[in-house]
Design a protein around this motif. Sequence first.
Motif, short mmCIF file in Angstrom:
data_model
loop_
_atom_site.label_atom_id
_atom_site.label_comp_id
_atom_site.label_asym_id
_atom_site.label_seq_id
_atom_site.Cartn_x
_atom_site.Cartn_y
_atom_site.Cartn_z
N SER A 1 -3.01 13.22 7.52
CA SER A 1 -2.77 11.73 7.91
C SER A 1 -4.16 10.70 7.42
O SER A 1 -3.65 9.60 7.68
CB SER A 1 -2.49 11.72 9.24
OG SER A 1 -1.38 11.92 9.80
N VAL A 2 -4.78 10.82 6.91
CA VAL A 2 -5.68 10.06 6.25
C VAL A 2 -5.45 8.71 5.27
O VAL A 2 -5.66 7.42 5.38
CB VAL A 2 -7.08 10.95 5.03
CG1 VAL A 2 -7.60 9.98 5.51
CG2 VAL A 2 -7.66 11.29 6.52
N PRO A 3 -4.42 9.47 4.65
CA PRO A 3 -3.32 8.25 3.73
C PRO A 3 -2.93 6.98 4.69
O PRO A 3 -3.02 6.16 4.80
CB PRO A 3 -2.48 8.76 2.61
CG PRO A 3 -3.18 10.17 2.41
CD PRO A 3 -3.79 10.25 3.53
N ARG A 4 -2.56 7.34 5.62
CA ARG A 4 -2.19 6.78 6.80
C ARG A 4 -2.49 5.78 7.00
O ARG A 4 -2.78 4.47 7.77
CB ARG A 4 -0.21 7.72 7.24
CG ARG A 4 0.57 7.14 7.96
CD ARG A 4 0.91 8.09 9.17
NE ARG A 4 0.78 8.36 10.55
CZ ARG A 4 1.02 9.49 11.23
NH1 ARG A 4 2.21 9.84 10.55
NH2 ARG A 4 0.68 9.68 12.18
N PHE B 1 5.36 2.97 6.51
CA PHE B 1 5.45 3.79 8.20
C PHE B 1 4.90 2.85 8.97
O PHE B 1 5.11 2.84 10.28
CB PHE B 1 3.58 4.89 8.36
CG PHE B 1 3.79 6.44 8.05
CD1 PHE B 1 4.68 6.72 8.18
CD2 PHE B 1 3.46 6.43 6.25
CE1 PHE B 1 5.20 8.22 7.83
CE2 PHE B 1 3.69 7.81 5.96
CZ PHE B 1 4.88 8.24 6.32
N LEU B 2 4.52 1.42 7.89
CA LEU B 2 4.63 0.31 9.01
C LEU B 2 6.17 -0.41 9.18
O LEU B 2 6.44 -0.98 10.67
CB LEU B 2 4.25 -1.32 8.36
CG LEU B 2 2.87 -0.66 8.13
CD1 LEU B 2 2.45 -1.75 7.42
CD2 LEU B 2 2.33 -1.08 9.34
N ALA B 3 7.37 0.40 8.67
CA ALA B 3 8.76 0.06 8.61
C ALA B 3 9.38 0.99 9.65
O ALA B 3 10.09 0.83 10.52
CB ALA B 3 9.72 0.10 7.42
N ALA B 4 8.94 2.24 9.56
CA ALA B 4 9.46 3.43 10.70
C ALA B 4 9.33 3.48 11.44
O ALA B 4 8.56 2.44 12.78
CB ALA B 4 9.27 4.19 10.02
N GLY B 5 10.07 4.24 13.32
CA GLY B 5 9.99 4.38 14.28
C GLY B 5 8.48 5.36 14.41
O GLY B 5 8.12 6.25 15.13
N TYR B 6 7.17 4.53 13.32
CA TYR B 6 5.81 5.41 14.24
C TYR B 6 4.84 4.04 14.88
O TYR B 6 5.40 3.49 15.10
CB TYR B 6 5.55 5.54 12.64
CG TYR B 6 5.65 6.98 12.08
CD1 TYR B 6 7.08 6.64 11.68
CD2 TYR B 6 4.60 7.47 11.66
CE1 TYR B 6 7.39 8.47 11.71
CE2 TYR B 6 5.81 9.21 11.33
CZ TYR B 6 6.99 9.48 11.26
OH TYR B 6 7.00 10.77 10.89
N THR B 7 3.72 4.55 15.38
CA THR B 7 2.85 3.74 15.82
C THR B 7 2.10 2.58 15.04
O THR B 7 1.36 1.96 15.94
CB THR B 7 1.44 4.83 17.01
OG1 THR B 7 1.12 5.26 16.10
CG2 THR B 7 2.98 5.42 17.32
N GLU B 8 2.17 2.69 13.80
CA GLU B 8 1.22 2.22 13.21
C GLU B 8 1.24 0.72 13.81
O GLU B 8 0.13 -0.21 13.67
CB GLU B 8 1.16 2.28 11.82
CG GLU B 8 0.50 3.53 11.80
CD GLU B 8 0.97 4.78 12.10
OE1 GLU B 8 0.17 5.80 11.60
OE2 GLU B 8 2.12 5.09 11.82
N SER B 9 2.57 0.33 13.46
CA SER B 9 2.89 -1.45 13.35
C SER B 9 2.58 -1.99 14.62
O SER B 9 1.71 -2.87 14.69
CB SER B 9 3.98 -1.88 13.15
OG SER B 9 4.25 -1.74 11.55
N SER C 1 3.44 3.35 -3.47
CA SER C 1 4.44 2.44 -2.22
C SER C 1 6.31 3.29 -2.88
O SER C 1 6.65 3.59 -1.33
CB SER C 1 4.49 1.47 -1.91
OG SER C 1 4.99 0.75 -0.96
N THR C 2 6.57 3.02 -3.32
CA THR C 2 8.20 3.64 -3.96
C THR C 2 7.70 4.71 -3.53
O THR C 2 8.45 5.47 -2.97
CB THR C 2 8.35 3.21 -4.76
OG1 THR C 2 8.48 2.08 -5.64
CG2 THR C 2 9.41 3.79 -5.24
N SER D 1 0.86 -1.64 -0.17
CA SER D 1 0.23 -0.05 0.08
C SER D 1 0.83 1.53 0.12
O SER D 1 2.24 0.78 0.00
CB SER D 1 -1.05 -0.10 1.09
OG SER D 1 0.30 -0.41 2.16
N PRO D 2 0.94 1.86 -0.74
CA PRO D 2 1.51 3.67 -0.87
C PRO D 2 2.39 3.72 0.67
O PRO D 2 2.90 4.59 0.79
CB PRO D 2 -0.07 4.48 -1.17
CG PRO D 2 -0.63 4.07 -1.83
CD PRO D 2 -0.66 2.96 -1.21
N CYS D 3 1.16 4.01 1.60
CA CYS D 3 1.61 4.51 3.01
C CYS D 3 2.44 2.87 3.44
O CYS D 3 2.97 3.20 4.79
CB CYS D 3 0.83 5.61 4.06
SG CYS D 3 0.05 6.49 3.98
#
Length: 387
Positions: A336-339, A159-167, A373-374, A154-156
Amino acid sequence: MPAALLEAPSISTPPAVPQRRSRRPRLNPLDRTVLRIYLLTRFGLLLTAYCVTRLFPASPDAKEARPLLSAFQQWDWTHYRSIAEFGYFHTKDNSEAFFPGFPLVLRAVHVVVPDWNAAGLLISLVSGGVAVLALARTAGPVLGGRAVLLLLMSPCAVFLAAGYTESLFLAFALPAWLAARREKWAFAALLTAFATAVRVSGLFLAAALLVQFLVAHGPGRRWRRLPWLTLPAVPPLAYSAYLHARTGDWMAWKHAEERGWYRTFHSPWEAWSHTWDAAFDGGYATGYAVMCQAELLAMLLGLGLLGWLLRRRRWAEATYVALSLWALGTSYWYTSVPRATLLWWPLWIGLAAWTLRSQRVMYVCLCVLAPMSTLYAVTFLSGRWAG
């Protein structure tokens, strides 16, 4: 002669040796396939980061590339690290808008992994693995692999790999939803409580659990289990109490969002109008305008998803998506709707089901998602705003 001596000697049967149960593998073939896809996409993002640090150096005349992992130190990450390292109110950066779950986990992992950035990436790596396994099991053996692949493409997805809260959020939310479908309400409520400590979106999940409880059939719905569903409210209440003790404001986290990210309440049509103007009136830089266009597209996608869920009478998932859209769609403009699409697991399961109708649909999805995504990954890793 005693009768006992006339009896034939009995042949004693040796006691049965207990057979050791063959332990079933915890990972079934689908799980292993999903994890392979997950690790391959993580390698792909790492390769993208390697290229970005060399193609987009800190200055045009730089002779050395930035450190590889530094590409992930962008935007919200600085807030999470600051909270984990120094606590709230260290600086006046409105960091109280961020819930404490991720910074607490980051501080704990930092005890073992001294580098803050590496610790954050490790959290996302492990929790992302848990999330994709839970998504695959939620979608089922037929759709699981496709749903995971679509999510990771998916495009965003960066953020699943970065140090963010999504994962981390999904690592609690998806197993919670899976437990709710199996009517294990106490376990679902506990996992949702962890999710609410990570993001306010956990409260939307808690509302969806309540709806799922009310529409459930069978012996699993016992009213004495209903009080468990109040458990997810505990972490936000505890955080609000902490902020009140420091600031005298029970809603300090919400007011910090308003100050720092223009999340003051506006009607949905005002939010749409403001975002539309930023996207198309030429008053903003082209990069920011494109991101506003992506915000509008993601909102339309969310509304379409909500309509599909309501049509199929999937009331609980519709509640979760509707509350998410309301929270995102009633600010000054969309942010942050796409995220947020990463957190809408019915979207990826629904798309996976759609691709089963025709192989061409899957090809089209991948051909559209892969470059997007890229593009998002390069935008984020090079330090540009990516929602």
